[in-house]
Design a protein around this motif. Structure first.
Motif, PDB file in Angstrom:
ATOM      1  N   ILE A  98       9.150   6.752  -0.267  1.00  0.00           N
ATOM      2  CA  ILE A  98       8.360   5.726  -0.942  1.00  0.00           C
ATOM      3  C   ILE A  98       6.903   6.049  -0.664  1.00  0.00           C
ATOM      4  O   ILE A  98       6.483   6.128   0.498  1.00  0.00           O
ATOM      5  CB  ILE A  98       8.711   4.318  -0.437  1.00  0.00           C
ATOM      6  CG1 ILE A  98      10.207   4.040  -0.631  1.00  0.00           C
ATOM      7  CG2 ILE A  98       7.863   3.256  -1.143  1.00  0.00           C
ATOM      8  CD1 ILE A  98      10.695   2.787   0.069  1.00  0.00           C
ATOM      9  N   GLN A  99       6.139   6.241  -1.704  1.00  0.00           N
ATOM     10  CA  GLN A  99       4.756   6.682  -1.554  1.00  0.00           C
ATOM     11  C   GLN A  99       3.959   5.728  -0.670  1.00  0.00           C
ATOM     12  O   GLN A  99       3.928   4.515  -0.901  1.00  0.00           O
ATOM     13  CB  GLN A  99       4.094   6.780  -2.938  1.00  0.00           C
ATOM     14  CG  GLN A  99       2.713   7.386  -2.944  1.00  0.00           C
ATOM     15  CD  GLN A  99       2.731   8.878  -2.694  1.00  0.00           C
ATOM     16  OE1 GLN A  99       3.780   9.509  -2.696  1.00  0.00           O
ATOM     17  NE2 GLN A  99       1.570   9.460  -2.469  1.00  0.00           N
ATOM     18  N   GLY A 100       3.333   6.284   0.385  1.00  0.00           N
ATOM     19  CA  GLY A 100       2.473   5.496   1.255  1.00  0.00           C
ATOM     20  C   GLY A 100       3.192   4.656   2.281  1.00  0.00           C
ATOM     21  O   GLY A 100       2.550   3.861   2.976  1.00  0.00           O
ATOM     22  N   ARG A 101       4.507   4.813   2.418  1.00  0.00           N
ATOM     23  CA  ARG A 101       5.267   4.005   3.376  1.00  0.00           C
ATOM     24  C   ARG A 101       6.123   4.893   4.268  1.00  0.00           C
ATOM     25  O   ARG A 101       6.506   6.006   3.901  1.00  0.00           O
ATOM     26  CB  ARG A 101       6.168   3.002   2.642  1.00  0.00           C
ATOM     27  CG  ARG A 101       5.414   2.037   1.738  1.00  0.00           C
ATOM     28  CD  ARG A 101       6.322   0.930   1.259  1.00  0.00           C
ATOM     29  NE  ARG A 101       5.650   0.055   0.311  1.00  0.00           N
ATOM     30  CZ  ARG A 101       6.201  -1.036  -0.223  1.00  0.00           C
ATOM     31  NH1 ARG A 101       7.430  -1.384   0.124  1.00  0.00           N
ATOM     32  NH2 ARG A 101       5.537  -1.784  -1.076  1.00  0.00           N
ATOM     33  N   ALA A 102       6.442   4.372   5.443  1.00  0.00           N
ATOM     34  CA  ALA A 102       7.274   5.121   6.372  1.00  0.00           C
ATOM     35  C   ALA A 102       8.754   5.014   6.006  1.00  0.00           C
ATOM     36  O   ALA A 102       9.527   5.947   6.224  1.00  0.00           O
ATOM     37  CB  ALA A 102       7.052   4.615   7.797  1.00  0.00           C
ATOM     38  N   GLU A 103       9.164   3.847   5.481  1.00  0.00           N
ATOM     39  CA  GLU A 103      10.571   3.681   5.146  1.00  0.00           C
ATOM     40  C   GLU A 103      10.926   4.442   3.869  1.00  0.00           C
ATOM     41  O   GLU A 103      10.054   4.802   3.089  1.00  0.00           O
ATOM     42  CB  GLU A 103      10.942   2.204   4.993  1.00  0.00           C
ATOM     43  CG  GLU A 103      10.288   1.502   3.812  1.00  0.00           C
ATOM     44  CD  GLU A 103       9.049   0.744   4.205  1.00  0.00           C
ATOM     45  OE1 GLU A 103       8.335   1.232   5.115  1.00  0.00           O
ATOM     46  OE2 GLU A 103       8.775  -0.303   3.588  1.00  0.00           O
ATOM     47  N   GLN A 162       4.367  -3.099  -6.365  1.00  0.00           N
ATOM     48  CA  GLN A 162       3.176  -3.787  -5.863  1.00  0.00           C
ATOM     49  C   GLN A 162       1.932  -2.922  -6.001  1.00  0.00           C
ATOM     50  O   GLN A 162       0.812  -3.433  -6.092  1.00  0.00           O
ATOM     51  CB  GLN A 162       3.355  -4.185  -4.389  1.00  0.00           C
ATOM     52  CG  GLN A 162       4.399  -5.260  -4.162  1.00  0.00           C
ATOM     53  CD  GLN A 162       5.774  -4.663  -3.896  1.00  0.00           C
ATOM     54  OE1 GLN A 162       6.067  -3.544  -4.324  1.00  0.00           O
ATOM     55  NE2 GLN A 162       6.616  -5.414  -3.197  1.00  0.00           N
ATOM     56  N   ASP A 163       2.125  -1.596  -6.034  1.00  0.00           N
ATOM     57  CA  ASP A 163       0.999  -0.669  -6.153  1.00  0.00           C
ATOM     58  C   ASP A 163       0.710  -0.278  -7.598  1.00  0.00           C
ATOM     59  O   ASP A 163      -0.432   0.048  -7.936  1.00  0.00           O
ATOM     60  CB  ASP A 163       1.274   0.595  -5.336  1.00  0.00           C
ATOM     61  CG  ASP A 163       1.484   0.300  -3.857  1.00  0.00           C
ATOM     62  OD1 ASP A 163       0.818  -0.624  -3.343  1.00  0.00           O
ATOM     63  OD2 ASP A 163       2.317   0.983  -3.229  1.00  0.00           O
ATOM     64  N   THR A 164       1.740  -0.275  -8.441  1.00  0.00           N
ATOM     65  CA  THR A 164       1.584   0.211  -9.816  1.00  0.00           C
ATOM     66  C   THR A 164       1.443  -0.903 -10.836  1.00  0.00           C
ATOM     67  O   THR A 164       0.913  -0.688 -11.927  1.00  0.00           O
ATOM     68  CB  THR A 164       2.791   1.056 -10.228  1.00  0.00           C
ATOM     69  OG1 THR A 164       3.968   0.231 -10.238  1.00  0.00           O
ATOM     70  CG2 THR A 164       2.996   2.228  -9.277  1.00  0.00           C
ATOM     71  N   GLY A 165       1.943  -2.114 -10.501  1.00  0.00           N
ATOM     72  CA  GLY A 165       2.137  -3.125 -11.525  1.00  0.00           C
ATOM     73  C   GLY A 165       3.362  -2.762 -12.353  1.00  0.00           C
ATOM     74  O   GLY A 165       3.963  -1.697 -12.182  1.00  0.00           O
TER      75      GLY A 165
END
Length: 235
Positions: A16-21, A151-154
């Motif tokens: 998942i872009q920008g996340r650790a999980e 939440q990041d892209t809409g």
């Protein structure tokens, strides 16, 4: 404690872009013939007939990290392997008989994916009235990039989708040109299967697969506005 006859295969997951999980993949659903120009190039008349769905196994997904070049091993038993670039919709909340106006709350995020196809085997199966699995559901047939959270892209209704092979444009369209848009696809699919978190939906491919044959050494570069680039070399 459960005992197995042998070690179970590891679960498939995607970054998942920008996340650790990571996003655990449960099922992979694909929509066929979902852009008008693609329907025509495949020899059919586009209409609003119910969409065509087929599946790939979860372990057909090959994750390509952001900024890296993935590898697609040319499959056996074919002399006509094609690319199909697609927007992938990741499901984060399950449901059955989902109303179209509530479909968006089930979306976790989006990614760029390739529905790689052994076209000769698919066409032979279709002509014989047989399933498409050998043409569509083979090993490594679903390379995809990281998932970008909604939440990041809409929510995505429009956006330029394209594929280049060795720098040459092969496919391009806008998401707004889908025959069945993402909300309609989720609603329709949920009447056939109970969707669950972890499901992926390959939403359909634009025209250009008629010249979509790839060969060893080719580099495929897929893009969608805001989702970066999916770069894959055929080996």
């Amino acid at each position: 404690m459960t005992r197995y006859a042998f070690e179970p295969a590891p679960a498939t997951s995607v970054a998942i872009q920008g996340r650790a999980e990571r996003f655990p993949v449960r099922r992979v659903y694909c929509v066929g013939r979902n852009y008008e120009a693609h329907v025509r190039e495949m020899g059919h008349d586009p209409d609003r007939s119910p969409p065509i769905f087929f599946c790939k196994p979860a372990d057909a997904v090959v994750e390509v990290a952001d900024g890296e070049e993935g590898r697609f091993p040319y499959p056996g038993e074919t002399s006509n392997c094609h690319h199909e670039i697609e927007l992938v919709v990741a499901i984060g909340e399950g449901g059955r008989d989902i109303p179209q106006d509530q479909a968006r709350r089930h979306i976790f995020g989006y990614a760029i994916g390739l529905d790689m196809t052994r076209r000769d085997l698919q066409r032979a199966a279709a002509k014989a009235g047989q399933p498409w699995e050998t043409g569509k559901a083979f090993d490594a047939s679903a390379p995809m990039g990281p998932i970008h959270a909604v939440q990041d892209t809409g929510y995505l209704d429009t956006g330029a989708l394209s594929l280049h092979v060795n720098g040459e444009t092969r496919q391009q369209a806008d998401l707004s040109q889908l025959i069945w848009n993402v909300d309609e696809t989720i609603a329709t699919l949920s009447r056939l299967f109970e969707l669950q978190p972890g499901d992926l939906i390959f939403s359909g491919t634009p025209e250009g697969v008629g010249v979509g044959e790839v060969r060893r050494g080719d580099v495929m570069s897929g893009r969608f506005d805001g989702l970066g680039e999916l770069r894959v070399r055929v080996i």
